[in-house]
Design a protein around this motif. Sequence first.
Motif, mmCIF file in Angstrom:
data_model
loop_
_atom_site.group_PDB
_atom_site.id
_atom_site.type_symbol
_atom_site.label_atom_id
_atom_site.label_comp_id
_atom_site.label_asym_id
_atom_site.label_seq_id
_atom_site.Cartn_x
_atom_site.Cartn_y
_atom_site.Cartn_z
ATOM 1 N N ASP A 53 0.818 -1.207 0.000
ATOM 2 C CA ASP A 53 0.000 0.000 0.000
ATOM 3 C C ASP A 53 0.853 1.259 0.000
ATOM 4 O OD1 ASP A 53 -2.388 -1.321 -0.065
ATOM 5 O OD2 ASP A 53 -2.688 -1.314 2.104
ATOM 6 N N ILE A 54 2.110 1.136 0.360
ATOM 7 C CA ILE A 54 3.026 2.279 0.354
ATOM 8 C C ILE A 54 3.833 2.316 -0.946
ATOM 9 C CG2 ILE A 54 5.053 3.275 1.474
ATOM 10 C CD1 ILE A 54 3.981 2.176 4.124
ATOM 11 N N VAL A 55 4.348 1.146 -1.336
ATOM 12 C CA VAL A 55 5.290 1.091 -2.458
ATOM 13 C C VAL A 55 4.622 1.345 -3.805
ATOM 14 C CG1 VAL A 55 6.863 -0.429 -3.710
ATOM 15 C CG2 VAL A 55 6.902 -0.397 -1.229
ATOM 16 N N TRP A 56 3.475 0.702 -4.059
ATOM 17 C CA TRP A 56 2.835 0.860 -5.378
ATOM 18 C C TRP A 56 2.418 2.299 -5.659
ATOM 19 C CZ3 TRP A 56 3.738 -2.283 -9.075
ATOM 20 C CH2 TRP A 56 3.982 -3.636 -8.817
ATOM 21 N N PRO A 57 1.719 2.964 -4.732
ATOM 22 C CA PRO A 57 1.403 4.375 -5.002
ATOM 23 C C PRO A 57 2.670 5.225 -5.131
ATOM 24 C CG PRO A 57 0.023 3.554 -3.226
ATOM 25 C CD PRO A 57 1.046 2.499 -3.503
ATOM 26 N N ALA A 58 3.681 4.942 -4.306
ATOM 27 C CA ALA A 58 4.920 5.725 -4.366
ATOM 28 C C ALA A 58 5.554 5.616 -5.748
ATOM 29 C CB ALA A 58 5.894 5.244 -3.287
ATOM 30 N N GLY A 59 5.563 4.411 -6.319
ATOM 31 C CA GLY A 59 6.126 4.226 -7.655
ATOM 32 C C GLY A 59 5.363 5.022 -8.710
ATOM 33 N N GLY A 60 4.040 4.974 -8.641
ATOM 34 C CA GLY A 60 3.222 5.702 -9.611
ATOM 35 C C GLY A 60 3.407 7.205 -9.500
ATOM 36 N N PHE A 61 3.380 7.726 -8.264
ATOM 37 C CA PHE A 61 3.520 9.168 -8.088
ATOM 38 C C PHE A 61 4.940 9.641 -8.403
ATOM 39 C CE2 PHE A 61 -0.237 8.643 -5.194
ATOM 40 C CZ PHE A 61 -1.119 9.347 -6.003
ATOM 41 N N PHE A 62 5.924 8.800 -8.153
ATOM 42 C CA PHE A 62 7.299 9.177 -8.487
ATOM 43 C C PHE A 62 7.459 9.315 -10.004
ATOM 44 C CE2 PHE A 62 11.753 8.072 -9.435
ATOM 45 C CZ PHE A 62 12.381 9.095 -8.744
ATOM 46 N N ALA A 63 6.886 8.372 -10.755
ATOM 47 C CA ALA A 63 6.961 8.435 -12.220
ATOM 48 C C ALA A 63 6.261 9.686 -12.737
ATOM 49 C CB ALA A 63 6.336 7.178 -12.822
ATOM 50 N N LEU A 64 5.083 9.995 -12.186
ATOM 51 C CA LEU A 64 4.363 11.203 -12.606
ATOM 52 C C LEU A 64 5.133 12.476 -12.233
ATOM 53 C CD1 LEU A 64 0.742 10.127 -11.627
ATOM 54 C CD2 LEU A 64 1.619 10.461 -13.947
ATOM 55 N N SER A 65 5.785 12.437 -11.080
ATOM 56 C CA SER A 65 6.582 13.586 -10.645
ATOM 57 C C SER A 65 7.753 13.822 -11.592
ATOM 58 C CB SER A 65 7.081 13.335 -9.220
ATOM 59 O OG SER A 65 7.824 14.432 -8.763
ATOM 60 N N LEU A 66 8.452 12.752 -11.980
ATOM 61 C CA LEU A 66 9.552 12.887 -12.938
ATOM 62 C C LEU A 66 9.057 13.456 -14.265
ATOM 63 C CD1 LEU A 66 11.797 9.709 -12.494
ATOM 64 C CD2 LEU A 66 12.366 12.087 -11.995
ATOM 65 N N LEU A 67 7.911 12.960 -14.708
ATOM 66 C CA LEU A 67 7.341 13.446 -15.962
ATOM 67 C C LEU A 67 7.056 14.944 -15.875
ATOM 68 C CD1 LEU A 67 6.196 12.767 -18.793
ATOM 69 C CD2 LEU A 67 3.998 12.336 -17.662
ATOM 70 N N SER A 68 6.497 15.394 -14.751
ATOM 71 C CA SER A 68 6.171 16.815 -14.567
ATOM 72 C C SER A 68 7.427 17.676 -14.504
ATOM 73 C CB SER A 68 5.369 17.021 -13.279
ATOM 74 O OG SER A 68 4.149 16.346 -13.362
ATOM 75 N N LEU A 69 8.474 17.167 -13.881
ATOM 76 C CA LEU A 69 9.710 17.947 -13.767
ATOM 77 C C LEU A 69 10.466 18.025 -15.098
ATOM 78 C CD1 LEU A 69 10.976 16.683 -10.287
ATOM 79 C CD2 LEU A 69 10.088 18.955 -10.822
ATOM 80 N N LEU A 70 10.463 16.914 -15.837
ATOM 81 C CA LEU A 70 11.235 16.873 -17.081
ATOM 82 C C LEU A 70 10.449 17.428 -18.269
ATOM 83 C CD1 LEU A 70 12.918 13.386 -16.607
ATOM 84 C CD2 LEU A 70 13.890 15.643 -16.142
ATOM 85 N N GLN A 71 9.143 17.325 -18.240
ATOM 86 C CA GLN A 71 8.279 17.847 -19.309
ATOM 87 C C GLN A 71 7.208 18.748 -18.662
ATOM 88 O OE1 GLN A 71 8.541 17.243 -22.642
ATOM 89 N NE2 GLN A 71 10.389 16.054 -22.269
ATOM 90 N N PRO A 72 7.536 19.986 -18.325
ATOM 91 C CA PRO A 72 6.591 20.866 -17.609
ATOM 92 C C PRO A 72 5.253 21.029 -18.316
ATOM 93 C CG PRO A 72 8.768 21.874 -17.749
ATOM 94 C CD PRO A 72 8.819 20.644 -18.590
ATOM 95 N N ALA A 73 5.240 20.938 -19.638
ATOM 96 C CA ALA A 73 3.976 21.097 -20.362
ATOM 97 C C ALA A 73 2.999 19.965 -20.057
ATOM 98 C CB ALA A 73 4.251 21.153 -21.873
ATOM 99 N N SER A 74 3.538 18.812 -19.632
ATOM 100 C CA SER A 74 2.667 17.663 -19.335
ATOM 101 C C SER A 74 2.189 17.655 -17.885
ATOM 102 C CB SER A 74 3.404 16.361 -19.645
ATOM 103 O OG SER A 74 4.522 16.223 -18.787
ATOM 104 N N ALA A 75 2.530 18.686 -17.091
ATOM 105 C CA ALA A 75 2.153 18.715 -15.662
ATOM 106 C C ALA A 75 0.643 18.638 -15.448
ATOM 107 C CB ALA A 75 2.746 19.943 -14.983
ATOM 108 N N PRO A 76 -0.190 19.393 -16.208
ATOM 109 C CA PRO A 76 -1.643 19.274 -15.985
ATOM 110 C C PRO A 76 -2.176 17.870 -16.260
ATOM 111 C CG PRO A 76 -1.157 21.271 -17.220
ATOM 112 C CD PRO A 76 0.116 20.493 -17.144
ATOM 113 N N LEU A 77 -1.681 17.244 -17.328
ATOM 114 C CA LEU A 77 -2.118 15.880 -17.634
ATOM 115 C C LEU A 77 -1.638 14.915 -16.544
ATOM 116 C CD1 LEU A 77 -3.411 13.798 -19.508
ATOM 117 C CD2 LEU A 77 -1.230 13.663 -20.733
ATOM 118 N N ALA A 78 -0.393 15.106 -16.108
ATOM 119 C CA ALA A 78 0.155 14.246 -15.050
ATOM 120 C C ALA A 78 -0.647 14.401 -13.765
ATOM 121 C CB ALA A 78 1.630 14.581 -14.811
ATOM 122 N N LEU A 79 -1.081 15.648 -13.460
ATOM 123 C CA LEU A 79 -1.904 15.875 -12.256
ATOM 124 C C LEU A 79 -3.239 15.157 -12.371
ATOM 125 C CD1 LEU A 79 -1.266 19.600 -11.327
ATOM 126 C CD2 LEU A 79 -0.883 17.607 -9.880
#
Length: 202
Positions: free
Chosen positions: A104-130
């Motif tokens: 319950d900790i690891v799976w959500p952490a993995g998903g949110f970490f991937a979305l966070s990287l996407l938002s940091l590296l591709q700022p235009a995709s931040a709204p979609l990632a959110l």
Amino acid sequence: MSELSCYEQLGVSENASFEEIQEARSRMSELHSGDRKQVDLIEAAYDEILMQRLRQRQEGKIKVPERIRFAEREVRTMPSAPPTPTKEAPAWLQGFLDTPSRSDIVWPAGGFFALSLLSLLQPASAPLALAVGVGVGFYFLNRKEKKFGRALVITVIALLGGLLIGAPLGTWLTSVGVLFPADGLAASFTFFVLWLVSSFLR
């Protein structure tokens, strides 16, 4: 078996203490350990003495010391320290808190970490990632107790709280020299809040 023969069998006097009678029984049993008949006689004598002493005690012929008669009076227990009160969360809050398993900790952490990287590296995709992050948070929160409305409300509150704190935080971090864009940092902070909520609330 007469009273005298019982004491004679164990080799003690009629005035012998209970401890002396027990010692004599053990000693005589060891001495005659190979002779089953003799050991039986010793046991019978011991039992007879005990019964006689019990009858005498009940009839008041044997004075029992106060410390034996009322042993509980002699027991002095040290007062135990009062238990330290444990700080517990209020009942309404305990209904929201969860003790998550590792998954319950690891799976959500993995998903949110991937979305966070996407938002940091591709700022235009931040709204979609959110938007995807809200769906991920809602999914992990809802699957715990299957309360759709409750999970939706908690997820929306986490999203708004994350954005309200994350936006000024992102702006401040970029002003002090952090290389990532403010929108990406705000989204990353929001993902962190969503992860906390989806893992530790229910």
